[in-house]
Motif scaffolding. Structure first.
Motif, short mmCIF file in Angstrom:
data_model
loop_
_atom_site.label_atom_id
_atom_site.label_comp_id
_atom_site.label_asym_id
_atom_site.label_seq_id
_atom_site.Cartn_x
_atom_site.Cartn_y
_atom_site.Cartn_z
N ILE A 1 0.77 -1.12 -0.07
CA ILE A 1 -0.13 0.02 -0.09
C ILE A 1 0.75 1.26 -0.09
O ILE A 1 0.64 2.36 -0.62
CB ILE A 1 -1.07 0.10 1.04
N GLY A 2 1.91 1.26 0.84
CA GLY A 2 2.93 2.38 0.83
C GLY A 2 3.46 2.54 -0.52
O GLY A 2 3.65 3.77 -0.78
N LEU A 3 3.91 1.57 -1.00
CA LEU A 3 4.51 1.89 -2.43
C LEU A 3 3.68 2.25 -3.31
O LEU A 3 4.00 3.19 -4.37
CB LEU A 3 4.91 0.36 -3.12
N LEU A 4 2.28 2.02 -3.26
CA LEU A 4 1.38 2.38 -4.15
C LEU A 4 1.07 3.81 -4.05
O LEU A 4 0.96 4.64 -5.06
CB LEU A 4 -0.05 1.62 -4.19
N LEU A 5 1.04 4.31 -2.79
CA LEU A 5 0.97 5.72 -2.64
C LEU A 5 1.98 6.54 -2.92
O LEU A 5 1.90 7.59 -3.66
CB LEU A 5 0.70 6.12 -1.02
N VAL A 6 3.07 6.13 -3.15
CA VAL A 6 4.36 6.73 -3.43
C VAL A 6 4.34 6.99 -4.86
O VAL A 6 4.47 7.92 -5.55
CB VAL A 6 5.59 6.06 -3.19
N ILE A 7 3.80 5.73 -5.54
CA ILE A 7 3.64 5.92 -7.08
C ILE A 7 2.53 7.11 -7.48
O ILE A 7 2.67 7.72 -8.55
CB ILE A 7 3.21 4.53 -7.60
N LEU A 8 1.41 7.11 -6.81
CA LEU A 8 0.25 7.83 -7.18
C LEU A 8 0.78 9.55 -6.78
O LEU A 8 0.59 10.27 -7.73
CB LEU A 8 -0.91 7.90 -6.18
#
Length: 747
Positions: free
Chosen positions: A668-675
């Protein structure tokens, strides 16, 4: 001196009388030999079993009467009787071994021997033929040790005589008896009064003082005997001892030839007892009074603060004196150290040594080379660093043959760098040496030796272990400056035994000028080790390289545990499997050792090569990841794994839909960084299309005087509530509570 020679001759005669028997004229080839004593090199003891051998020739009689005889008077009165009557040597033998135990009551004496007679000698009451030699026996019960406490003395010295009477069999002290001690000098002048001194104890001492007027060319002679009774003793022992009376010699040694101004000088003085040359073993003279005088040789005046008086030598004749030179003493000044010795107010002697004052500069040269190994044709670059002196330096360089010492090259330069190309034709040891001279008389020399090789042949195998019918490929690479088109030979040896056996050989047909490979087919019944040797050769040059591979063997231990984490007191269930490799066979039974840091180990014996082991954790074991080690004693196999002891991280243990919670959160944290990165990219792209805004007016410069802000200068600690003083207006700032140590941010 005549007395010394007489005593030495007397002692030598006694030893020869022990070793040499005095036989009657030989009537046959019969000979008798007695074994050496057990408790002493020369003397036999009562109750000791003696062993003797009778040897005969082909034509000699083979039956004898044998006697062990002792004589207390003009005729033999005691003997072994008929104990050895009609002793026959078997027809197939040429010797006969007999033993006889000396009686416990046999008296001490030198009148014992062994006789061999004809077979009717005992029956005929001592009439008949005697054969061969008659070995003598010397019987003693005790030995007396007599010695002086020193090997040499000065006139006026105290002398101590020490004696001890001990059993030859076990070293115990003899019982009280009757003893006398005489002491005189080599001129037959008694040195004790009364002479002899009478004593009754088996050990003791006697002290006396030499006259101060006794000549220094005399010897001290001591003689003592010890009997069990005053008259007609059955047990007795005697001994003699020697010591010398010599003159005094003084030896002075200043360890260094030069000292710097302000240096600490150590003077070593030894008093020796001798009239002749001084050797390392020359005895020292204790208690000698020593006066030390240090004289300036330029002025001839003694320097009082450097000298000393009334020193006494120690038990070995040594005495030492230390003084410090003045810091302002002139370089080049020379001093003489004089030691005067007086012993017992009767004997005097003196000794001297000299030293000089010099300004010593320790200069050290350090060599640095561009390589640590060289081949023929390489260029050697040597760099010289000098410590302890300042440039400019003159450098003297030498290159020498390490075998013959012949000079190969030399140079003198002011350059600290030296370069030398090793000839293509040179291999073997080579020595590089550099000398740095600062022009003020200080030199530093350093050198290093290398072993020059024609080349280096690197050999590598595609596998270090093999099984039956495997193929092993050996690849090689030649490093050389001088071999341009070498021929490569290969040899493959069975080196499982010594010496190795050649399995295959030939020329490597696919080799280039510097590299190649060769393949070997392992037989169906392989050896335990194969060694691959590659030889590169050109006319007059050879380079060899080799490496080895071994047959697959040994035993592998594989283990798994039932869980990855355990609580204290839980039982770990360990599944194991022992897997033999190659020709290795498993034993009948196994002994597993299980160990874990912080716990006592345990041993489990089993007959199964596969199964399960259990290991119970102590209740007080520490928490955290811990290494679990399993070792099988019979095969030497081992394995280990890491298990978690105590509570674990919930993020790792909790799962969401079968996926660890930590992995879900990380995703989830990695997805937020990408967004976030996508949004920033879009904003920057749209900003570049907008109209450029007019430039803002620059802000006025700051005031030359700093003004504190309006932020509070103290805050309350969120943990303990006490105030935290703030000495700066900088915001935000992280502060730490001086009371509880907690930190917090102040906006």
């Amino acid at each position: 001196m005549r007395a010394k020679l007489f005593v030495a001759a007397l002692t030598l005669g006694l030893l020869l009388s022990v070793l040499v028997a005095i036989p009657p004229p030989a009537q046959a080839l019969v000979t008798t030999f007695i074994d050496p004593p057990k408790y002493d090199p020369f003397l036999y003891t009562p109750n000791e079993t003696i062993r003797f051998t009778i040897n005969v020739g082909p034509t000699d009689p083979r039956t004898f009467d044998v006697l062990v005889v002792w004589d207390n008077g003009p005729s033999r009165i005691e003997w072994s009787g008929s104990l050895f009557d009609d002793q026959t040597i078997p027809a197939a033998a040429s010797s006969l071994v007999l033993t006889y135990k000396l009686p416990a009551t046999i008296p001490d004496g030198d009148f014992y021997w062994i006789e061999v007679h004809d077979e009717n000698w005992i029956e005929n009451a001592g009439v008949g033929q005697t054969f061969g030699n008659t070995p003598r026996l010397f019987v003693r019960t005790w030995a007396i040790n007599l010695e002086f406490d020193r090997p040499a003395y000065l006139p006026g010295d105290d002398v101590t005589v020490i004696w001890s009477v001990n059993s030859l069999r076990n070293g115990s002290l003899a019982p009280n008896g009757v003893g006398k001690l005489w002491v005189w000098d080599s001129a037959n002048i008694p040195l004790i009064s009364p002479n002899p001194h009478t004593f009754s104890l088996p050990n003791g001492t006697l002290q006396f003082t030499l006259l101060g007027t006794i000549p220094t060319d005399r010897s001290i002679i001591g003689f003592a005997y010890y009997n069990n009774t005053q008259s007609n003793p059955d047990r007795f022992a005697d001994a003699i001892a020697f010591a010398e009376v010599d003159g005094l010699r003084i030896v002075v040694n200043v360890p260094s030839n030069t000292y710097e101004p302000g240096g600490i000088v150590t003077v070593e003085v030894r008093a020796r007892v001798t009239d002749g040359p001084i050797f390392p073993a020359t005895p020292g003279a204790p208690g000698v009074e020593i006066d030390i005088t240090v004289t300036d040789l330029l002025t001839g005046l003694a320097v009082d603060r450097y000298g000393t008086q009334n020193l006494l030598t120690d038990a070995h004749g040594y005495v030492r004196h230390v003084f410090q030179l003045a810091s302002g003493v002139a370089v080049g000044t020379s001093y003489q150290v004089l030691a005067d010795g007086v012993a017992n107010n009767a004997v005097t002697a003196s000794g001297t040594d000299v030293f000089a004052v010099a300004s010593n500069v320790e200069v050290v040269a350090i060599l640095t080379f561009n390589k640590n190994q060289y081949m023929s044709g390489d260029t050697v670059e040597m760099d010289v660093d000098v410590l302890g002196s300042a440039p400019p330096f003159t450098y003297i360089y030498e290159v020498r043959d390490g075998t013959t010492g012949s000079l190969l090259a030399g140079a003198t330069s002011t350059d600290r760098m030296f370069s030398y190309r090793i000839p293509n034709t040179y291999d073997g040891p080579i020595v590089f040496q550099a000398t740095a001279d600062d022009g003020d008389g200080n030199r530093a020399v350093a050198g290093r030796q290398f072993n020059v090789v024609t080349g280096l042949l690197l050999v590598n195998l595609d596998r270090m272990e093999y099984s039956a019918n495997d193929r092993i490929t050996a690849s090689f690479s030649l490093l050389t400056n001088v071999m341009t088109a070498p021929t490569f030979y290969y040899e493959i040896f069975d080196t499982s035994l010594f010496p190795g056996t050649l399995e295959a050989s030939g020329v490597v047909m696919t080799a280039t000028a510097t590299s190649g490979s060769v393949t070997f087919q392992v037989p169906a019944i392989p050896a335990d080790e194969y060694t691959f040797r590659i030889t590169a050769t050109e006319p007059g040059r050879v380079v060899v390289g080799e490496t080895s591979a071994v047959h697959t063997g040994g035993v592998l231990l594989q283990i798994t545990v039932d869980k990855t984490s355990y609580l204290p007191g839980e039982t770990i269930r360990i599944s194991y499997a022992l897997i033999p490799r190659g020709r290795t066979a498993l034993p009948q039974a196994f002994a597993f050792v299980i160990e874990m840091f912080g716990t006592p180990g345990m041993v489990i014996q089993t007959a199964s090569d596969r199964g399960e082991l259990t290991f119970t954790l102590p209740a007080n074991i520490g928490h955290g990841p811990t290494n679990l080690f399993v070792f099988e004693f019979m095969t030497g196999a081992s394995a280990n794994t890491v298990v978690q002891i105590g509570p674990t991280n919930l993020l790792w243990d909790t799962t969401i839909g079968g996926i660890p919670a930590f992995a879900v959160i990380l995703g989830i944290g990695l997805l937020l960084v990408i967004l976030l990165m996508v949004l920033m990219w879009r904003r920057m792209s749209m900003g570049s299309m907008a109209r450029k805004a007019p430039a803002e007016k620059p802000a006025p410069p700051p005031s030359p005087t700093a003004v504190p802000g309006t932020a509070p200068m103290a805050v309350s600690c969120k943990a303990c509530g006490l105030p935290i003083e703030i000495t700066t207006s900088k915001r935000p700032i992280e502060v730490m509570c001086p009371n509880c140590g907690e930190t917090q941010m102040v906006p």
